[in-house]
Write a protein that holds these residues in place. Structure first.
Motif, PDB file in Angstrom:
ATOM      1  N   ARG A 182       0.821  -1.312   0.146  1.00  0.00           N
ATOM      2  CA  ARG A 182       0.110   0.141  -0.081  1.00  0.00           C
ATOM      3  C   ARG A 182       0.760   1.348  -0.137  1.00  0.00           C
ATOM      4  N   VAL A 183       0.606   2.302  -0.807  1.00  0.00           N
ATOM      5  CA  VAL A 183       1.074   3.386  -0.790  1.00  0.00           C
ATOM      6  C   VAL A 183       0.546   4.715  -0.303  1.00  0.00           C
ATOM      7  N   HIS A 184       0.892   5.585   0.539  1.00  0.00           N
ATOM      8  CA  HIS A 184       0.271   6.591   0.832  1.00  0.00           C
ATOM      9  C   HIS A 184       0.618   8.055   0.631  1.00  0.00           C
ATOM     10  N   ILE A 185      -0.158   8.878   0.199  1.00  0.00           N
ATOM     11  CA  ILE A 185       0.635  10.191  -0.246  1.00  0.00           C
ATOM     12  C   ILE A 185      -0.271  11.302   0.911  1.00  0.00           C
ATOM     13  N   PRO A 186       0.678  11.602   1.839  1.00  0.00           N
ATOM     14  CA  PRO A 186       0.046  12.350   3.051  1.00  0.00           C
ATOM     15  C   PRO A 186      -0.454  13.905   2.496  1.00  0.00           C
ATOM     16  N   LYS A 187       0.276  14.400   1.286  1.00  0.00           N
ATOM     17  CA  LYS A 187      -0.390  15.688   0.924  1.00  0.00           C
ATOM     18  C   LYS A 187      -1.799  15.670   0.478  1.00  0.00           C
ATOM     19  N   ASN A 188      -2.295  14.557  -0.008  1.00  0.00           N
ATOM     20  CA  ASN A 188      -3.645  14.569  -0.413  1.00  0.00           C
ATOM     21  C   ASN A 188      -4.447  13.429   0.212  1.00  0.00           C
ATOM     22  N   THR A 189      -4.050  12.783   1.002  1.00  0.00           N
ATOM     23  CA  THR A 189      -4.630  11.846   1.940  1.00  0.00           C
ATOM     24  C   THR A 189      -4.771  10.153   1.087  1.00  0.00           C
ATOM     25  N   LEU A 190      -4.202  10.073   0.088  1.00  0.00           N
ATOM     26  CA  LEU A 190      -4.633   8.946  -0.852  1.00  0.00           C
ATOM     27  C   LEU A 190      -4.016   7.715  -0.024  1.00  0.00           C
ATOM     28  N   PHE A 191      -4.664   6.721   0.192  1.00  0.00           N
ATOM     29  CA  PHE A 191      -3.911   5.326   0.338  1.00  0.00           C
ATOM     30  C   PHE A 191      -4.430   4.374  -0.788  1.00  0.00           C
ATOM     31  N   THR A 192      -3.454   3.821  -1.686  1.00  0.00           N
ATOM     32  CA  THR A 192      -3.975   3.057  -2.729  1.00  0.00           C
ATOM     33  C   THR A 192      -2.936   2.091  -2.565  1.00  0.00           C
ATOM     34  N   TYR A 193      -3.060   0.864  -3.710  1.00  0.00           N
ATOM     35  CA  TYR A 193      -2.359  -0.154  -4.042  1.00  0.00           C
ATOM     36  C   TYR A 193      -2.153  -0.316  -5.507  1.00  0.00           C
ATOM     37  N   PRO A 194      -0.895   0.425  -5.723  1.00  0.00           N
ATOM     38  CA  PRO A 194      -0.421   0.195  -7.358  1.00  0.00           C
ATOM     39  C   PRO A 194      -0.177  -1.080  -7.598  1.00  0.00           C
ATOM     40  N   ASP A 195      -0.118  -1.445  -8.963  1.00  0.00           N
ATOM     41  CA  ASP A 195       0.087  -2.837  -9.422  1.00  0.00           C
ATOM     42  C   ASP A 195       1.511  -3.123  -9.237  1.00  0.00           C
ATOM     43  N   ILE A 196       2.107  -2.196  -9.576  1.00  0.00           N
ATOM     44  CA  ILE A 196       3.749  -2.279  -9.016  1.00  0.00           C
ATOM     45  C   ILE A 196       4.482  -0.960  -8.844  1.00  0.00           C
ATOM     46  N   SER A 197       5.226  -0.922  -7.744  1.00  0.00           N
ATOM     47  CA  SER A 197       5.809   0.174  -7.425  1.00  0.00           C
ATOM     48  C   SER A 197       7.257  -0.383  -7.375  1.00  0.00           C
ATOM     49  N   VAL A 198       8.041   0.836  -7.415  1.00  0.00           N
ATOM     50  CA  VAL A 198       9.586   0.458  -7.116  1.00  0.00           C
ATOM     51  C   VAL A 198      10.031   1.439  -6.343  1.00  0.00           C
ATOM     52  N   VAL A 199      10.920   1.120  -5.244  1.00  0.00           N
ATOM     53  CA  VAL A 199      11.591   1.936  -4.274  1.00  0.00           C
ATOM     54  C   VAL A 199      12.860   1.936  -4.434  1.00  0.00           C
ATOM     55  N   ASP A 228      -6.885   6.191 -13.891  1.00  0.00           N
ATOM     56  CA  ASP A 228      -5.493   6.132 -13.811  1.00  0.00           C
ATOM     57  C   ASP A 228      -4.803   7.075 -14.624  1.00  0.00           C
ATOM     58  N   ARG A 229      -5.314   7.699 -15.824  1.00  0.00           N
ATOM     59  CA  ARG A 229      -4.535   8.443 -16.677  1.00  0.00           C
ATOM     60  C   ARG A 229      -4.760   9.828 -15.963  1.00  0.00           C
ATOM     61  N   GLY A 230      -6.122  10.366 -15.586  1.00  0.00           N
ATOM     62  CA  GLY A 230      -6.438  11.536 -15.167  1.00  0.00           C
ATOM     63  C   GLY A 230      -6.122  11.847 -13.572  1.00  0.00           C
ATOM     64  N   ASP A 231      -7.320  11.533 -12.921  1.00  0.00           N
ATOM     65  CA  ASP A 231      -7.344  11.904 -11.354  1.00  0.00           C
ATOM     66  C   ASP A 231      -6.189  11.170 -10.563  1.00  0.00           C
ATOM     67  N   LYS A 232      -6.036   9.914 -10.817  1.00  0.00           N
ATOM     68  CA  LYS A 232      -4.707   9.382 -10.194  1.00  0.00           C
ATOM     69  C   LYS A 232      -3.594   9.635 -10.385  1.00  0.00           C
ATOM     70  N   PHE A 233      -3.460  10.233 -11.622  1.00  0.00           N
ATOM     71  CA  PHE A 233      -1.965  10.518 -12.023  1.00  0.00           C
ATOM     72  C   PHE A 233      -1.889  11.944 -11.377  1.00  0.00           C
ATOM     73  N   ASN A 234      -2.774  12.762 -11.153  1.00  0.00           N
ATOM     74  CA  ASN A 234      -2.623  13.979 -10.418  1.00  0.00           C
ATOM     75  C   ASN A 234      -2.295  13.785  -9.029  1.00  0.00           C
ATOM     76  N   LEU A 235      -2.950  12.782  -8.456  1.00  0.00           N
ATOM     77  CA  LEU A 235      -2.735  12.570  -7.143  1.00  0.00           C
ATOM     78  C   LEU A 235      -1.412  12.021  -6.904  1.00  0.00           C
ATOM     79  N   TYR A 236      -0.873  11.095  -7.668  1.00  0.00           N
ATOM     80  CA  TYR A 236       0.743  10.570  -7.637  1.00  0.00           C
ATOM     81  C   TYR A 236       1.800  11.538  -7.747  1.00  0.00           C
ATOM     82  N   ARG A 237       1.389  12.564  -8.472  1.00  0.00           N
ATOM     83  CA  ARG A 237       2.319  13.764  -8.545  1.00  0.00           C
ATOM     84  C   ARG A 237       2.585  14.387  -7.349  1.00  0.00           C
TER      85      ARG A 237
END
Length: 204
Positions: free
Chosen positions: A76-93, A125-134
């Protein structure tokens, strides 16, 4: 993963982050969280799973011994700036992973995120989610892989600090993930899928 309508099964219309995390600890299915709402997620289809597995397998092999590690959709990935908690298919750290309250449940600093698109989620995924991921300071590349046709949209931050798009539409192309210096042939990404079976017939 497909994201459904907000879940109101618990009789509430708004949840705190703490309430969401407590529910996720005992839940049998994954849910996203955004600004007080919980969104149920349904499992992916066969083609989606194949492509995710192909990409993850290659990343695991190519990054062996490197400071970057691929993580599957259980992370699970969390973005404190916008509160999103989500599960990307793949993430690289890359480097030392950072977690919310050092809990090892909620990753804060992915470098690359890859989403495999389903018909019902591709616009999100192309729109709102990408904006959140930024809003993730560490994120350098965002890659969208279509599960039904040969199509990959690779977004990366260029030398001017702006997001730039590189598209791949042919099975004989190679995806370059610049930040982690990994290349993957599309024929390997789509190996075993219906899309790969018909890809050679695509026009120039």
């Amino acid at each position: 993963m497909e994201v459904n309508e907000p879940a109101l099964a618990y009789g509430k219309q708004s949840y705190t982050i703490e309430e969401y995390l407590e529910l996720e600890r005992t839940a049998t299915e994954k849910s996203e969280y955004y600004k007080g709402e919980i969104f149920a997620m349904s499992g992916p289809k066969y083609q989606h799973v194949l492509i995710s597995g192909n990409i993850f397998g290659q990343l695991k092999n190519k990054l062996k011994g490197e400071p970057c590690q691929p993580l599957n959709s259980d992370m699970r990935v969390h973005i404190p700036k916008n509160t999103l908690f989500t599960y990307p298919d793949i993430s690289v750290v890359c480097g030392e992973p950072e977690f919310l309250n050092n809990d090892e449940w909620n990753l804060l600093n992915p470098t690359v995120i890859i989403e495999v698109l389903s018909p019902s989620t591709k616009n999100y995924d192309r729109g709102d989610k990408f904006n959140l991921y930024r809003d993730i300071p560490s994120l350098k590349e965002y890659i969208l892989v279509d599960s039904e046709t040969i199509s990959i949209e690779a977004f990366y931050i260029n030398t001017h600090g702006h997001w730039e798009l590189k598209e791949h539409k042919r099975i004989d192309e190679t995806l370059q993930i610049k930040t982690i210096k990994v290349s993957m042939k599309l024929i390997e990404i789509y190996d075993g899928t219906k899309a790969a079976g018909g890809a050679k017939d695509q026009p120039e």
